[in-house]
Design a protein around this motif. Structure first.
Motif, PDB file in Angstrom:
ATOM      1  N   SER A   8     -54.986  33.116  71.763  1.00  0.00           N
ATOM      2  CA  SER A   8     -55.266  31.670  71.632  1.00  0.00           C
ATOM      3  C   SER A   8     -55.154  30.963  72.981  1.00  0.00           C
ATOM      4  N   GLN A  23     -51.562  37.092  68.917  1.00  0.00           N
ATOM      5  CA  GLN A  23     -52.462  35.979  68.611  1.00  0.00           C
ATOM      6  C   GLN A  23     -52.188  34.784  69.523  1.00  0.00           C
ATOM      7  N   GLN A  81     -48.577  38.258  65.517  1.00  0.00           N
ATOM      8  CA  GLN A  81     -48.358  36.825  65.784  1.00  0.00           C
ATOM      9  C   GLN A  81     -48.242  36.576  67.299  1.00  0.00           C
TER      10      GLN A  81
END
Length: 361
Positions: free
Chosen positions: A66, A62, A59
């Motif tokens: 992003s 990511q 997470q």
């Protein structure tokens, strides 16, 4: 007021009448090989970290990906999303092995002289020009690689990094300094007492750590043999991008005391291939020096950026030499003048070309 070539060259010549504090960044290594830059490291981490993460780690990673994909963060600030310590350590190891691989590829060729580290001849000139009364050139870098060290070996320039000893070197600047000192017997009648004589040398500060710095048995040590083969139970003393960097730096500020002291003691600053991204290194002391005290500063780098230009705006005695936007030729700027001076026949942002032009070949 328009900036002329005569005025610019005069200001740069005057800059070198003082001994500068030298801070060089990844631009010096990227001038040799782009694999030493942040984009190459980012690509490597994206490929290697894709597997074997916990849900929480995935997470956090990511979020980094992003932010990078959206273009809202550069690599260093995007890494602030990493909070997990295991993931941080994995990133340190992946970073170290990637940089070490490329560092190793150049080690012998730089030391043997078949390949040049681009800023080497400039450092050589600065060391040669050191006055008898002050024989140490303070040089600092956030780079993990040892390309500068190989160049210093090539040019037979003594240097110290704050470590002393043999196979394992321990952190103690005063002990390290003894390696560049000799005791000379006194002469005359009555005989003068013996005195300590120092040779010209570089004091190399690596506040983010290095490929050869480790923590072992609660001590900070330097060991060249472990660069590619780190034993179990030994932790790399390297501070990578992200908040972990700032936590570690806070903890390790004692090790940065020499760096901070050197900055305070200088009134002239030379930045080579440094993008001003690192607020820990160009900190409030630099603001005080360059903005309030209006100390001289010179930036030599391939590309300007908004952070450098913000500093230029606020620091009246700061100059930059970089690449023109449309070609590889040079441009020079200082905020006291209306516009950039274009130098259409030379690539002065290349460190060797700069050295030839201003300090003699």
């Amino acid at each position: 007021m328009e900036l002329t070539k005569d005025v610019a060259y005069q200001a740069i010549a005057e800059f070198f009448t003082d001994k500068p504090f030298v801070l060089f960044g990844t631009g010096t290594s990227c001038a040799l090989d782009l694999n030493f830059g942040m984009p190459a490291l980012e690509r490597h981490l994206r490929a290697e970290l894709a597997l074997g993460m916990t849900e929480a780690q995935a997470q956090q990673w990511q979020q980094v990906v992003s932010a990078l994909n959206a273009g809202s963060h550069d690599f260093e600030s995007a890494m602030d999303f990493i909070k997990d310590e295991v993931l941080t350590n994995r990133i340190v190891e992946l970073t170290a092995s990637f940089v070490a691989y490329h560092d190793n590829a150049y080690a012998h060729s730089i030391m043997s002289g078949s390949c040049e580290w681009p800023a080497g001849s400039l450092l050589k000139k600065l060391v040669a020009a050191l006055p008898q009364a002050d024989k140490q050139l303070h040089v600092a870098t956030p780079n993990y690689d040892l390309l500068a060290e190989y160049a210093l070996v090539r040019y037979k320039i003594p240097y110290i990094t704050g470590f002393h000893g043999g196979f394992l070197r321990y952190y103690d600047w005063s002990e390290a300094q003894k390696s560049v000192q000799t005791i000379q017997k006194g002469f005359g009648r009555p005989r003068q007492p013996p005195r300590v004589v120092e040779c010209k040398h570089v004091r190399l500060h690596k506040p983010h750590g290095s490929l050869n710095t480790f923590e072992w048995e609660a001590q900070l040590i330097e060991c060249d043999n472990w660069i590619l083969n780190k034993p179990e139970g030994v932790t790399r003393a390297m501070i990578t991008p992200g908040t972990a960097k700032y936590q570690r730096l806070h903890k390790d500020r004692a090790q940065l005391a020499e760096y901070d002291k050197a900055v305070v003691n200088h009134t002239s600053f030379l930045f080579l291939g440094f993008g001003f991204n690192d607020s820990q290194l160009v900190n409030n002391t630099f603001r005080q020096k360059l903005e309030q005290d209006q100390c001289r500063a010179l930036v030599i780098t391939r590309d300007s950026n908004p952070r450098i230009e913000e500093w230029l705006k606020n620091c009246p005695n700061m100059w930059i030499i970089c690449k023109q936007t449309e070609s590889d030729k040079s441009r020079i700027y200082n905020s006291k003048f209306k516009s950039w001076l274009q130098i259409d026949d030379k690539e002065l942002w290349r460190f060797d070309a700069f050295t030839n032009e201003f300090l003699g070949g």
